[in-house]
Design an enzyme around this catalytic site. Structure first.
Site, PDB file in Angstrom:
ATOM      1  N   ASP A 113     -32.840  42.394  29.359  1.00 24.75           N
ATOM      2  CA  ASP A 113     -31.600  42.382  29.019  1.00 24.75           C
ATOM      3  C   ASP A 113     -30.551  42.723  29.439  1.00 24.75           C
ATOM      4  O   ASP A 113     -29.492  42.176  29.849  1.00 24.75           O
ATOM      5  CB  ASP A 113     -30.833  42.631  27.468  1.00 24.75           C
ATOM      6  CG  ASP A 113     -31.742  42.284  26.550  1.00 24.75           C
ATOM      7  OD1 ASP A 113     -33.148  41.599  26.781  1.00 24.75           O
ATOM      8  OD2 ASP A 113     -31.393  41.834  25.178  1.00 24.75           O
ATOM      9  N   GLU A 157     -40.634  51.456  21.384  1.00 25.60           N
ATOM     10  CA  GLU A 157     -40.359  49.772  21.553  1.00 25.60           C
ATOM     11  C   GLU A 157     -40.601  50.408  23.247  1.00 25.60           C
ATOM     12  O   GLU A 157     -40.823  48.840  23.911  1.00 25.60           O
ATOM     13  CB  GLU A 157     -38.735  49.852  20.965  1.00 25.60           C
ATOM     14  CG  GLU A 157     -38.494  47.991  22.150  1.00 25.60           C
ATOM     15  CD  GLU A 157     -37.168  48.499  21.332  1.00 25.60           C
ATOM     16  OE1 GLU A 157     -36.664  49.488  21.266  1.00 25.60           O
ATOM     17  OE2 GLU A 157     -36.012  47.108  22.447  1.00 25.60           O
TER      18      GLU A 157
HETATM   19  C1  GLC Z   1     -34.468  43.253  23.881  1.00 31.06           C
HETATM   20  C2  GLC Z   1     -35.499  42.545  24.308  1.00 31.06           C
HETATM   21  C3  GLC Z   1     -35.905  41.441  24.515  1.00 31.06           C
HETATM   22  C4  GLC Z   1     -36.776  41.499  23.081  1.00 31.06           C
HETATM   23  C5  GLC Z   1     -35.936  41.930  21.877  1.00 31.06           C
HETATM   24  C6  GLC Z   1     -36.387  41.800  20.776  1.00 31.06           C
HETATM   25  O1  GLC Z   1     -33.067  42.188  23.138  1.00 31.06           O
HETATM   26  O2  GLC Z   1     -34.621  43.057  25.713  1.00 31.06           O
HETATM   27  O3  GLC Z   1     -36.842  41.284  25.820  1.00 31.06           O
HETATM   28  O4  GLC Z   1     -37.161  40.017  22.801  1.00 31.06           O
HETATM   29  O5  GLC Z   1     -35.349  43.141  22.348  1.00 31.06           O
HETATM   30  O6  GLC Z   1     -37.976  42.502  20.866  1.00 31.06           O
END
Ligand code: GLC
Length: 431
Positions: free
Chosen positions: A164, A393
């Site tokens: 992102d 994460e």
């Molecule tokens: C964030 C990450 C994305 C992922 C999401 C849920 O937005 O950047 O890659 O899919 O979190 O984990």
């Protein structure tokens, strides 16, 4: 260092997936991300496949319940109302059931489906039912998101990349003129420290893109042609090419011959076009389709042409050198941005931290080119991060500290299917 035995940790990983299971679909993390995410589900399916194959198939099947008529698989399926996330369904303004976002994410699903099929001991019923949906989603990328058939697919929003807040999007996003101020609507800062999250300015620009798409009534080709952010993401481009290859294998095996022909054409087109993503230093980058400029930063996506099996032998050796150089600086591999780059930020979202599912794909790529020692190092690093700190994460590459949300589904899934499993193969599927 923790003293938990591998078995305990495997149990803990399974417990994370069970806890985040909301009945056929899994949330990435109950607090920060309370819905179903596209590529998360594909990785999570690989984790479930290690102990509950039926549940693994279910994860992909529920994801595709959110598929649009034009083939797009949305990046979020809002399966059930949940507090604590912005932008929720009302911000996207899409009238359909189940509620979804209006953009997609890297297409890992066909590769995951092939792994599940390989484990399904000749029972082809589920892959047969899923195949047409997978194919429609690939057609969407190759036709709607590449309306002129250039071989390079367009992403229209940084969140489509799944990376992102990568520096890859700084320059193209700087040309988006913000028309909204959404700072007061954000919920993420209540869960995670602001230094690990994107800025308000970033949110204002990306939500401007959502408003632009709404004004086009989310018409696929209009969105692809006119949004003020149009980039060929090296990540999506490579992941799609790899998934095309996996889908082609399935098409041949299952006798979908028209689809196999289309897939062969798309693969050939993408392979030729990938050359446009190579920088003067021989490393691949994302391409701003509006300005025609390659991104400056070298990010973890640079390794994904290996995963796509489109890199040359020479590219692979250059990436091997590059991996060694960045690991020497950063500590744990693979930092999401080159640690020598001025944009590197060890804990901020996609600007430095290590993600295990990226490592998984990169290791697959390395081993596909015979770089098995490097692939093993990545698995070792990834295992060590979890052993020291748990299923976060993402991780700080300098010291391995866990960042973002705890008890994260895809990190648990990568532990079970790869970094914590001595018997896991280095490559996801045989190509
Ligand atoms: C964030 C990450 C994305 C992922 C999401 C849920 O937005 O950047 O890659 O899919 O979190 O984990």
């Amino acid at each position: 260092m923790s003293t938990t035995s591998p078995t305990d940790r495997d149990d803990a990983a399974r417990a994370v997936l069970r806890r985040n299971d909301r009945g056929g679909f899994t949330v990435p993390n109950g607090r920060v991300y309370p819905f179903q995410w596209n590529w998360d589900s594909a990785f999570v399916a690989l984790g479930f496949a290690t102990f509950d194959l039926d549940r693994a198939w279910r994860e992909l099947e529920t994801l595709f319940e959110g598929q649009w008529e034009d083939g797009m698989v949305p990046h979020i399926v809002f399966r059930a109302p949940a507090e604590g996330y912005y932008p929720g369904p009302e911000a996207w303004g899409i009238q359909r059931q189940p509620l979804t976002s209006g953009i997609s994410q890297p297409p890992v699903a066909a590769t995951a489906a092939r792994v599940l099929h390989d484990l399904s001991a000749g029972d082809a019923a589920r892959i047969r039912a899923l195949f047409p949906k997978l194919f429609a989603s690939h057609r969407w990328w190759h036709e709607i998101r590449d309306p002129d058939g250039t071989g390079l697919v367009t992403m229209v929003h940084p969140w489509e990349s799944g990376r992102d807040n990568s520096p890859d999007w700084d320059e193209p996003l700087s040309h988006v003129v913000p028309s909204v101020d959404v700072a007061h609507l954000r919920k993420d800062l209540g869960h995670v420290d602001a230094t690990q999250r994107p800025t308000h300015d970033f949110y204002n620009r990306v939500m401007t893109l959502v408003e632009e798409a709404k004004a086009l009534a989310w018409d696929g080709v209009s969105v692809a042609r006119t949004l003020s952010f149009r980039v060929c993401d090296l990540g999506i481009q490579s992941i799609l090419l790899r998934a095309d290859r996996d889908l082609l294998k399935l098409a041949v095996e299952l006798g979908f011959s028209t689809e196999a022909t289309a897939l062969r054409d798309w693969i050939a087109r993408s392979e030729t076009a990938m050359q446009r993503l190579k920088g003067a230093d021989g490393l691949y980058r994302s391409l701003d389709l509006r300005s025609g400029r390659l991104s400056e930063a070298v990010t973890c996506a640079a390794f994904l042409p290996l995963y796509a099996r489109t890199a040359s032998r020479e590219d692979a050796l250059a990436l091997k050198e590059y991996l060694a150089a960045t690991r020497a600086v950063a500590g744990f591999s693979v930092a999401s941005t080159d640690p020598r780059d001025r944009r590197f930020d060890a804990t901020r979202y996609w600007r430095g931290p290590v993600w295990l599912m990226m490592n998984r794909m990169i290791a697959d790529g390395l081993s596909g080119y015979g770089l098995t020692e490097e692939a093993a190092t990545l698995r070792q690093d990834s295992g060590e991060l979890v052993r020291r700190n748990g299923f976060w994460e993402y991780f700080d590459p300098r010291n391995g500290a866990g960042c973002g949300g705890p008890d994260f589904s895809w990190t648990a899934a990568m532990w079970l299917s790869w970094s914590g499993s001595p018997s896991a193969a280095q490559a996801l599927t045989a190509l």
